[in-house]
Motif scaffolding. Sequence first.
Motif, PDB file in Angstrom:
ATOM      1  N   SER A 166     -10.269  -7.533  -6.639  1.00 60.96           N
ATOM      2  CA  SER A 166     -11.321  -8.456  -7.067  1.00 60.96           C
ATOM      3  C   SER A 166     -11.434  -9.623  -6.108  1.00 60.96           C
ATOM      4  O   SER A 166     -10.440 -10.068  -5.527  1.00 60.96           O
ATOM      5  N   ASP A 167     -12.659 -10.151  -5.975  1.00 60.19           N
ATOM      6  CA  ASP A 167     -12.864 -11.369  -5.206  1.00 60.19           C
ATOM      7  C   ASP A 167     -12.356 -12.561  -6.015  1.00 60.19           C
ATOM      8  O   ASP A 167     -11.961 -12.416  -7.173  1.00 60.19           O
ATOM      9  N   PRO A 168     -12.322 -13.771  -5.418  1.00 58.80           N
ATOM     10  CA  PRO A 168     -11.752 -14.929  -6.130  1.00 58.80           C
ATOM     11  C   PRO A 168     -12.399 -15.215  -7.476  1.00 58.80           C
ATOM     12  O   PRO A 168     -11.771 -15.778  -8.358  1.00 58.80           O
ATOM     13  N   CYS A 169     -13.671 -14.828  -7.659  1.00 57.27           N
ATOM     14  CA  CYS A 169     -14.333 -15.065  -8.941  1.00 57.27           C
ATOM     15  C   CYS A 169     -14.141 -13.895  -9.901  1.00 57.27           C
ATOM     16  O   CYS A 169     -14.552 -13.957 -11.050  1.00 57.27           O
ATOM     17  N   GLY A 170     -13.525 -12.808  -9.432  1.00 53.70           N
ATOM     18  CA  GLY A 170     -13.256 -11.662 -10.285  1.00 53.70           C
ATOM     19  C   GLY A 170     -14.475 -10.842 -10.631  1.00 53.70           C
ATOM     20  O   GLY A 170     -14.427  -9.998 -11.521  1.00 53.70           O
ATOM     21  N   GLN A 171     -15.612 -11.064  -9.930  1.00 56.82           N
ATOM     22  CA  GLN A 171     -16.853 -10.386 -10.297  1.00 56.82           C
ATOM     23  C   GLN A 171     -17.249  -9.287  -9.323  1.00 56.82           C
ATOM     24  O   GLN A 171     -18.068  -8.445  -9.645  1.00 56.82           O
ATOM     25  N   LYS A 172     -16.722  -9.297  -8.090  1.00 53.42           N
ATOM     26  CA  LYS A 172     -17.100  -8.307  -7.101  1.00 53.42           C
ATOM     27  C   LYS A 172     -15.863  -7.650  -6.513  1.00 53.42           C
ATOM     28  O   LYS A 172     -14.818  -8.265  -6.384  1.00 53.42           O
ATOM     29  N   GLY A 173     -16.020  -6.376  -6.147  1.00 50.52           N
ATOM     30  CA  GLY A 173     -14.928  -5.685  -5.498  1.00 50.52           C
ATOM     31  C   GLY A 173     -14.810  -6.076  -4.032  1.00 50.52           C
ATOM     32  O   GLY A 173     -15.723  -6.645  -3.430  1.00 50.52           O
ATOM     33  N   LEU A 174     -13.648  -5.773  -3.449  1.00 51.29           N
ATOM     34  CA  LEU A 174     -13.383  -6.048  -2.042  1.00 51.29           C
ATOM     35  C   LEU A 174     -13.306  -4.743  -1.258  1.00 51.29           C
ATOM     36  O   LEU A 174     -12.969  -3.700  -1.803  1.00 51.29           O
ATOM     37  N   LYS A 175     -13.594  -4.827   0.035  1.00 51.10           N
ATOM     38  CA  LYS A 175     -13.426  -3.678   0.927  1.00 51.10           C
ATOM     39  C   LYS A 175     -12.090  -3.739   1.672  1.00 51.10           C
ATOM     40  O   LYS A 175     -11.700  -2.774   2.320  1.00 51.10           O
ATOM     41  N   ASN A 176     -11.411  -4.870   1.581  1.00 53.12           N
ATOM     42  CA  ASN A 176     -10.204  -5.105   2.371  1.00 53.12           C
ATOM     43  C   ASN A 176      -9.145  -4.027   2.158  1.00 53.12           C
ATOM     44  O   ASN A 176      -8.919  -3.568   1.036  1.00 53.12           O
ATOM     45  N   CYS A 177      -8.468  -3.686   3.239  1.00 53.50           N
ATOM     46  CA  CYS A 177      -7.324  -2.771   3.170  1.00 53.50           C
ATOM     47  C   CYS A 177      -6.237  -3.310   4.087  1.00 53.50           C
ATOM     48  O   CYS A 177      -6.473  -3.493   5.283  1.00 53.50           O
ATOM     49  N   ASP A 178      -5.068  -3.613   3.520  1.00 54.08           N
ATOM     50  CA  ASP A 178      -3.952  -4.149   4.292  1.00 54.08           C
ATOM     51  C   ASP A 178      -2.748  -3.223   4.173  1.00 54.08           C
ATOM     52  O   ASP A 178      -2.573  -2.521   3.170  1.00 54.08           O
ATOM     53  N   VAL A 179      -1.901  -3.236   5.222  1.00 49.97           N
ATOM     54  CA  VAL A 179      -0.734  -2.360   5.240  1.00 49.97           C
ATOM     55  C   VAL A 179       0.506  -3.191   5.570  1.00 49.97           C
ATOM     56  O   VAL A 179       0.469  -4.093   6.406  1.00 49.97           O
ATOM     57  N   PHE A 180       1.599  -2.894   4.856  1.00 51.16           N
ATOM     58  CA  PHE A 180       2.851  -3.631   4.998  1.00 51.16           C
ATOM     59  C   PHE A 180       3.931  -2.711   5.555  1.00 51.16           C
ATOM     60  O   PHE A 180       4.142  -1.597   5.055  1.00 51.16           O
ATOM     61  N   ASP A 181       4.606  -3.186   6.594  1.00 51.94           N
ATOM     62  CA  ASP A 181       5.724  -2.449   7.189  1.00 51.94           C
ATOM     63  C   ASP A 181       7.023  -3.035   6.637  1.00 51.94           C
ATOM     64  O   ASP A 181       7.346  -4.190   6.919  1.00 51.94           O
ATOM     65  N   PRO A 182       7.787  -2.258   5.835  1.00 54.10           N
ATOM     66  CA  PRO A 182       9.005  -2.814   5.226  1.00 54.10           C
ATOM     67  C   PRO A 182      10.113  -3.103   6.243  1.00 54.10           C
ATOM     68  O   PRO A 182      11.064  -3.813   5.912  1.00 54.10           O
ATOM     69  N   ILE A 183       9.980  -2.576   7.456  1.00 54.08           N
ATOM     70  CA  ILE A 183      11.003  -2.834   8.481  1.00 54.08           C
ATOM     71  C   ILE A 183      10.734  -4.171   9.164  1.00 54.08           C
ATOM     72  O   ILE A 183      11.608  -5.034   9.249  1.00 54.08           O
ATOM     73  N   THR A 184       9.495  -4.356   9.636  1.00 58.11           N
ATOM     74  CA  THR A 184       9.158  -5.611  10.329  1.00 58.11           C
ATOM     75  C   THR A 184       8.780  -6.727   9.361  1.00 58.11           C
ATOM     76  O   THR A 184       8.705  -7.888   9.749  1.00 58.11           O
ATOM     77  N   LYS A 185       8.500  -6.356   8.080  1.00 52.54           N
ATOM     78  CA  LYS A 185       8.074  -7.332   7.054  1.00 52.54           C
ATOM     79  C   LYS A 185       6.753  -8.003   7.422  1.00 52.54           C
ATOM     80  O   LYS A 185       6.520  -9.174   7.097  1.00 52.54           O
ATOM     81  N   ILE A 186       5.859  -7.261   8.078  1.00 52.75           N
ATOM     82  CA  ILE A 186       4.594  -7.830   8.544  1.00 52.75           C
ATOM     83  C   ILE A 186       3.430  -7.086   7.915  1.00 52.75           C
ATOM     84  O   ILE A 186       3.440  -5.856   7.795  1.00 52.75           O
ATOM     85  N   TRP A 187       2.406  -7.873   7.505  1.00 52.66           N
ATOM     86  CA  TRP A 187       1.151  -7.313   7.013  1.00 52.66           C
ATOM     87  C   TRP A 187       0.150  -7.223   8.161  1.00 52.66           C
ATOM     88  O   TRP A 187       0.016  -8.157   8.953  1.00 52.66           O
ATOM     89  N   THR A 188      -0.574  -6.111   8.243  1.00 47.95           N
ATOM     90  CA  THR A 188      -1.681  -5.961   9.186  1.00 47.95           C
ATOM     91  C   THR A 188      -2.879  -5.377   8.458  1.00 47.95           C
ATOM     92  O   THR A 188      -2.744  -4.830   7.358  1.00 47.95           O
ATOM     93  N   SER A 189      -4.051  -5.473   9.076  1.00 49.81           N
ATOM     94  CA  SER A 189      -5.267  -4.938   8.479  1.00 49.81           C
ATOM     95  C   SER A 189      -5.556  -3.544   9.005  1.00 49.81           C
ATOM     96  O   SER A 189      -5.213  -3.219  10.143  1.00 49.81           O
ATOM     97  N   CYS A 190      -6.189  -2.742   8.170  1.00 49.53           N
ATOM     98  CA  CYS A 190      -6.697  -1.458   8.635  1.00 49.53           C
ATOM     99  C   CYS A 190      -8.176  -1.383   8.263  1.00 49.53           C
ATOM    100  O   CYS A 190      -8.734  -2.335   7.708  1.00 49.53           O
ATOM    101  N   ALA A 191      -8.825  -0.281   8.567  1.00 53.20           N
ATOM    102  CA  ALA A 191     -10.268  -0.168   8.378  1.00 53.20           C
ATOM    103  C   ALA A 191     -10.657  -0.461   6.935  1.00 53.20           C
ATOM    104  O   ALA A 191      -9.970  -0.046   5.996  1.00 53.20           O
ATOM    105  N   PRO A 192     -11.779  -1.167   6.731  1.00 54.33           N
ATOM    106  CA  PRO A 192     -12.214  -1.466   5.355  1.00 54.33           C
ATOM    107  C   PRO A 192     -12.831  -0.250   4.679  1.00 54.33           C
ATOM    108  O   PRO A 192     -13.274   0.702   5.334  1.00 54.33           O
ATOM    109  N   LEU A 193     -12.856  -0.285   3.350  1.00 51.05           N
ATOM    110  CA  LEU A 193     -13.508   0.768   2.570  1.00 51.05           C
ATOM    111  C   LEU A 193     -15.005   0.828   2.883  1.00 51.05           C
ATOM    112  O   LEU A 193     -15.601  -0.133   3.351  1.00 51.05           O
ATOM    113  N   ASN A 194     -15.610   1.968   2.583  1.00 45.01           N
ATOM    114  CA  ASN A 194     -17.059   2.086   2.701  1.00 45.01           C
ATOM    115  C   ASN A 194     -17.770   1.340   1.563  1.00 45.01           C
ATOM    116  O   ASN A 194     -18.872   0.829   1.735  1.00 45.01           O
TER     117      ASN A 194
END
Length: 642
Positions: free
Chosen positions: A470-498
Amino acid sequence: MVPNGYLIFEDESFLDSTVAKMNALRKSGQFCDVRLQVCGHELMAHRAVLACCSPYLFEIFNSDAEPHGVSHVKFDDLNPEAVEVLLNYAYTAQLKADKELVKDVYSASKKLKMERVKQICGDYLLSKMDCQSCICYRNFASSMGDGRLLSKIDGYIQEHLLEISEQEDFLKLPRLKLEVMLEDNVCLPGNGKLYSKVINWVQRSLWESGEQLESLMEEVQTLYYSADHKLLDGNLLDGQTEVFGNDDDHIQFVQKKPLRENDHRPMSNSSSGSLSPSSVNQLCKHEWKYIASEKTTNNIYLCLAVLNGVLCVIFLHGRNSPQSSPSGTPCMLKSMSFEVQPEELEEKLLSPMHYARSGLGTAELNGRLIAAGGYNREECLRTVECYDPDKDSWTFIAPMRTPRARFQMAVLMGQLYVMGGSNGHSDELSCGETYDLNADEWTQVPELRTNRCNAGVCSLNNKLYVVGGSDPCGQKGLKNCDVFDPITKIWTSCAPLNIRRHQAAVCELNNFMYVIGGAESWNCLNTVERYNPENNTWTLVAPMNVARRGAGVAVYEGKLFVVGGFDGSHALRCVEVYDPAKNEWKMLGSMTSARSNAGVAVLRKFICAVGGFDGNEFLNTFEIYDPETNEWSPCIDAFTVN
């Protein structure tokens, strides 16, 4: 036509032409004699036009010491875009506003005393109101002091309270938790009478203690309902003061025994024991109002009320034997989905969870079913329960560090991960945590870069993916997609949803990630997307037969099973399966109970659905699906067959 020697001619185009020209003059600043300064923006207009449509501005212009100069009127609390909408209306009689701007136009019209516009905006808001938005609209109407709007919204709430109670805005409301002890053979009265007594008790408690309403909400309050229909404080089992009715606008106290020194604030000098008029006026300074209530299960009541001007939830649990109030939130009673069952059948039902939970995180870990967090009508939970199929029992493991609901859980490298969600007070959380079974403890993981509620969570190729939400207002969906590496403990972005999505079901199958259904805003989706980590792309695959949000998903023998959810009108029982080899969906046997926002996972060779909301009640029940028989069962025998 020239009757009686007079020339009479009506030019039908003159008015429209003049109006258009005057508005054009306003926009170009020509002949303008008033400047409206609205939050740093300057809007030019003509005094005579504004005085005709706004009584507020008429009063200002009429008292202007220099009527022939340029008037300056300053507003620091209005939206400039909303004021521009009203200026256009003043010149053209046409009201045009984006739906996101209507509340601000309402506020501006109230300030300018443009009553007709205010009514039109109010009616528009009512036409757009649904179960998700009505609490927000009621808060707005209350802040505007609009009794007409409040009355209509409260009527809607009375008809839809159970469905409204599942929504996020409702869960964020302050709540008062009461346990009412009942004498033998005594039943609680009808809702209206019951809650008028409760509201009176709250008023008296605040007056006596001098404390704030929040202090009553810090822990469960114990009351006692006697055989003669009196509602008493729990400590009155030792005898003190009775909670009374409200007679002749005076709140009455009846002494059970003399008050000890310093037990309470001193009462009024009235010999009748009534509060003095000044005390009553102080209590009534803010609104006290019963709005709506429902009996959700046996002796469990839900109420929405205004207490001392604050919109609150009252959660009332009647108990049939006097006992001390628990130190924490009382457990919900067993779901009444199977209200009256023969004793021999009851024994065969799968054991229910200790708590009813919806919007929970669920996963299989080491042959056990884990159910974490979620919400019911009381609060968002941090407790975590573990189901052992050999013992048919639920036990508690270490609670999460943060209460959370509307999140999903994934298993990554032998550990549980939860990310984001809502804690009942904040729309979205950015924090996450991971559970170590051996240590029986939860530890924090690096926060999400975007606060997320209703996001999908999935493990894929030893990484954790968080998709949509949900977006900050809880009314719209997001396209964001993030990936977490448990070894490096780092978040990165990947391609957004259609397609923007929240409350979608997410899982991994054959080294692909699938995102299923959900909603863009509140319109449910049947579309399905598949993510290929090799080339970082999303591809649409065959859509489901039924559009749904808040569904659960499980993978069994190379196929996706999508369970329950909400279609925009009803919680669903239906289930369908996706075969990636054929790229097609097929309907399966339906669950015994409708469930939206339930937990779904595979345990042994069965698909388990636990908790959720059936459209009336939050559930703690549990049922399982046998793919071989295409049947769902709530009975323990289903685990042992074959």
